[in-house]
Motif scaffolding. Sequence first.
Motif, PDB file in Angstrom:
ATOM      1  N   VAL A   1       0.732  -1.135   0.090  1.00  0.00           N
ATOM      2  CA  VAL A   1       0.017   0.002   0.130  1.00  0.00           C
ATOM      3  C   VAL A   1       0.917   1.392  -0.087  1.00  0.00           C
ATOM      4  CG1 VAL A   1      -1.687   1.280   1.404  1.00  0.00           C
ATOM      5  CG2 VAL A   1      -1.970  -1.222   1.212  1.00  0.00           C
TER       6      VAL A   1
ATOM      7  N   GLN B   1      -2.432  -0.734  13.743  1.00  0.00           N
ATOM      8  CA  GLN B   1      -1.531  -0.819  12.741  1.00  0.00           C
ATOM      9  C   GLN B   1      -0.843   0.519  12.550  1.00  0.00           C
ATOM     10  OE1 GLN B   1      -2.903  -1.669   8.801  1.00  0.00           O
ATOM     11  NE2 GLN B   1      -0.935  -2.337   8.003  1.00  0.00           N
TER      12      GLN B   1
ATOM     13  N   ASN C   1     -12.258  -5.332   3.064  1.00  0.00           N
ATOM     14  CA  ASN C   1     -12.846  -3.860   2.898  1.00  0.00           C
ATOM     15  C   ASN C   1     -13.943  -3.940   1.913  1.00  0.00           C
ATOM     16  OD1 ASN C   1     -11.509  -2.050   5.116  1.00  0.00           O
ATOM     17  ND2 ASN C   1      -9.714  -3.032   4.052  1.00  0.00           N
TER      18      ASN C   1
HETATM   19  C1  FAD Z   1      -7.030  -3.969   5.397  1.00  0.00           C
HETATM   20  C2  FAD Z   1      -7.296  -5.071   6.583  1.00  0.00           C
HETATM   21  C3  FAD Z   1      -8.209  -5.063   7.427  1.00  0.00           C
HETATM   22  C4  FAD Z   1      -8.357  -5.948   8.295  1.00  0.00           C
HETATM   23  N1  FAD Z   1      -9.370  -5.833   9.058  1.00  0.00           N
HETATM   24  C5  FAD Z   1      -9.506  -6.828  10.033  1.00  0.00           C
HETATM   25  C6  FAD Z   1     -10.660  -6.756  11.051  1.00  0.00           C
HETATM   26  O1  FAD Z   1     -11.413  -5.890  10.970  1.00  0.00           O
HETATM   27  N2  FAD Z   1     -10.798  -7.700  12.137  1.00  0.00           N
HETATM   28  C7  FAD Z   1      -9.969  -8.756  12.113  1.00  0.00           C
HETATM   29  O2  FAD Z   1     -10.033  -9.695  13.056  1.00  0.00           O
HETATM   30  N3  FAD Z   1      -8.882  -8.943  11.216  1.00  0.00           N
HETATM   31  C8  FAD Z   1      -8.788  -8.024  10.273  1.00  0.00           C
HETATM   32  N4  FAD Z   1      -7.624  -8.029   9.491  1.00  0.00           N
HETATM   33  C9  FAD Z   1      -6.810  -9.243   9.555  1.00  0.00           C
HETATM   34  C10 FAD Z   1      -5.669  -9.098  10.536  1.00  0.00           C
HETATM   35  O3  FAD Z   1      -5.116  -7.934  10.655  1.00  0.00           O
HETATM   36  C11 FAD Z   1      -4.968 -10.370  10.631  1.00  0.00           C
HETATM   37  O4  FAD Z   1      -5.619 -11.252  10.679  1.00  0.00           O
HETATM   38  C12 FAD Z   1      -3.852 -10.377  11.672  1.00  0.00           C
HETATM   39  O5  FAD Z   1      -3.882  -9.395  12.506  1.00  0.00           O
HETATM   40  C13 FAD Z   1      -2.630 -10.794  11.252  1.00  0.00           C
HETATM   41  O6  FAD Z   1      -1.782  -9.996  10.630  1.00  0.00           O
HETATM   42  P1  FAD Z   1      -0.688 -10.251   9.343  1.00  0.00           P
HETATM   43  O7  FAD Z   1       0.126  -9.015   9.599  1.00  0.00           O
HETATM   44  O8  FAD Z   1      -0.545 -11.452   9.292  1.00  0.00           O
HETATM   45  O9  FAD Z   1      -1.795  -9.751   8.029  1.00  0.00           O
HETATM   46  P2  FAD Z   1      -2.403  -8.481   7.765  1.00  0.00           P
HETATM   47  O10 FAD Z   1      -2.662  -7.588   8.855  1.00  0.00           O
HETATM   48  O11 FAD Z   1      -3.621  -8.801   6.722  1.00  0.00           O
HETATM   49  O12 FAD Z   1      -1.089  -7.550   6.924  1.00  0.00           O
HETATM   50  C14 FAD Z   1      -0.607  -8.048   5.772  1.00  0.00           C
HETATM   51  C15 FAD Z   1       0.082  -6.745   5.385  1.00  0.00           C
HETATM   52  O13 FAD Z   1       0.922  -7.274   4.023  1.00  0.00           O
HETATM   53  C16 FAD Z   1       0.448  -6.358   3.008  1.00  0.00           C
HETATM   54  N5  FAD Z   1       0.612  -6.932   1.515  1.00  0.00           N
HETATM   55  C17 FAD Z   1      -0.362  -7.994   1.202  1.00  0.00           C
HETATM   56  N6  FAD Z   1       0.117  -8.418   0.102  1.00  0.00           N
HETATM   57  C18 FAD Z   1       1.403  -7.720   0.047  1.00  0.00           C
HETATM   58  C19 FAD Z   1       2.417  -7.824  -1.161  1.00  0.00           C
HETATM   59  N7  FAD Z   1       2.202  -8.740  -2.190  1.00  0.00           N
HETATM   60  N8  FAD Z   1       3.373  -7.070  -1.140  1.00  0.00           N
HETATM   61  C20 FAD Z   1       3.812  -6.235  -0.047  1.00  0.00           C
HETATM   62  N9  FAD Z   1       2.659  -5.977   0.939  1.00  0.00           N
HETATM   63  C21 FAD Z   1       1.711  -6.839   0.688  1.00  0.00           C
HETATM   64  C22 FAD Z   1      -1.108  -5.735   3.362  1.00  0.00           C
HETATM   65  O14 FAD Z   1      -1.288  -4.642   2.631  1.00  0.00           O
HETATM   66  C23 FAD Z   1      -0.855  -5.737   4.546  1.00  0.00           C
HETATM   67  O15 FAD Z   1      -0.494  -4.689   5.329  1.00  0.00           O
HETATM   68  C24 FAD Z   1      -7.517  -7.088   8.415  1.00  0.00           C
HETATM   69  C25 FAD Z   1      -6.176  -7.192   7.234  1.00  0.00           C
HETATM   70  C26 FAD Z   1      -6.527  -6.139   6.650  1.00  0.00           C
HETATM   71  C27 FAD Z   1      -4.969  -6.100   5.542  1.00  0.00           C
END
Ligand code: FAD
Length: 411
Positions: free
Chosen positions: A31, A104, A242
């Motif tokens: 993003v 975040q 979203n």
């Molecule tokens: C926009 C969004 C809203 C969410 N809303 C909720 C919610 O309301 N309630 C809930 O329980 N969980 C929600 N989640 C999921 C929750 O954040 C995750 O399940 C948990 O916190 C694990 O976090 P994570 O960092 O593994 O994944 P995530 O929090 O999903 O983060 C992944 C990150 O990697 C980035 N990304 C994706 N693909 C690429 C790529 N190819 N190259 C570089 N960067 C990339 C994304 O933009 C994001 O910032 C949401 C996730 C996102 C992305």
Amino acid sequence: MILIAGGGIAGLVMGLTLHQLGLPFQVFERVAEPRPLGVGINLQPNSIRELFDLGLEAELEAIGVRTRQYGFYSKSGREIWVEPRGLHAGYHWPQYSIHRGQFQMMLLRVLRERAGDGAVITGAGVAGYETSGTGATLILTDGRRFDGDVILAADGIHSAIRKQMVPGEGDPIWNGAIMWRGTTQARHFLGGNAMFLAGHDSQRFVAYPISAEDPETGLAEINWIAELRVDPSRALSKGDWNRPADKADFSPAFDGWDFGWVDCPAMIRASGVVYEYPMVDREPLPSWTDGCVTLIGDAAHATYPVGSNGASLAIIDARLLGAAFRDHGVNRAALLAYDAAQRPRVERVLRANRGKGPDAVMQMVEDRCGGVFDDIETVIPRAELAAHAEKYKQLSGFSVEVLNAQPPSLG
Ligand SMILES: Cc1cc2nc3c(=O)[nH]c(=O)nc-3n(C[C@H](O)[C@H](O)[C@H](O)COP(=O)(O)OP(=O)(O)OC[C@H]3O[C@@H](n4cnc5c(N)ncnc54)[C@H](O)[C@@H]3O)c2cc1C
């Protein structure tokens, strides 16, 4: 150099952990301008302990609500099981209910303050990787290439790196339920700082405050989830957090869910935008590691949002990986040590969540009495309810005695 794909919860906590350890790293976030997206999440005491060890206590206190109690209710609002949470349950650390996006953004700001603006490159989508036994190259969608010692894939449920590591895996797996999620300005309920889940497997309503009550209006931001089983042939975008939805798709099913102590239909009516999200997870993998590349957070283990545990698992991943780098150096051995320690544990949580985890008691009550009873003891003995709740906490690593006695991950 440690290359991190994704600046979500897992990627940013990983960055903060590596900064704490004095290890060089770089986060690549797709993003261009991260915004506070999402609605409420819960952070369990095991992950709060890690965040406090990162010096984030005041930051969390400023944006989170210390969860005091957690309870299951039948579809007629009768109490099945209520338990204290966080400090109230005897943990040395609180549980927080918090807005995912604000959390975040806070992690991003603190990481940049501590490690410099350049620590996170935004607008940098990851396309894939190349790896050997001694290093790895991260490849961006614009063709840029970055060489590092290891790559950590924290790029979420649709991870590009996992897609390359597990070719042919396809979309996340949907179980036929949809969650509609929103927030509403309303008063706290059940004495304040309380989370409740009401209903059964086919229809549930969950709510908890993610802000304190405003001293002037008395209103707080209440996060809610309305969940229904639907026709599985319905077209869905699997795992888009979203996607705005139409309240008419689900709100009629909750007419009559005014329990006196909380009015669910009023909460739905008073909310702003509602987001639709299918209940999806992914099959557990036999390994998260390929050469010098490993998966963390949802990229490694997207589970159903049952047990309020997903973000906490992502945080624990990052901290265990940090401990592995400290013990083994920044190399494949560290990735394998983390993989061996965390993957079997998370697989047990994922499978428990498929069986509804701690929430399974709601369906038991529905099966046994249609959700109507005078004394829960005659439906499920309280000792059985207590044992069921404790089993999930042990499985997920946040049993009170075990967690309180455990040494810090990065002590
Ligand atoms: C926009 C969004 C809203 C969410 N809303 C909720 C919610 O309301 N309630 C809930 O329980 N969980 C929600 N989640 C999921 C929750 O954040 C995750 O399940 C948990 O916190 C694990 O976090 P994570 O960092 O593994 O994944 P995530 O929090 O999903 O983060 C992944 C990150 O990697 C980035 N990304 C994706 N693909 C690429 C790529 N190819 N190259 C570089 N960067 C990339 C994304 O933009 C994001 O910032 C949401 C996730 C996102 C992305």
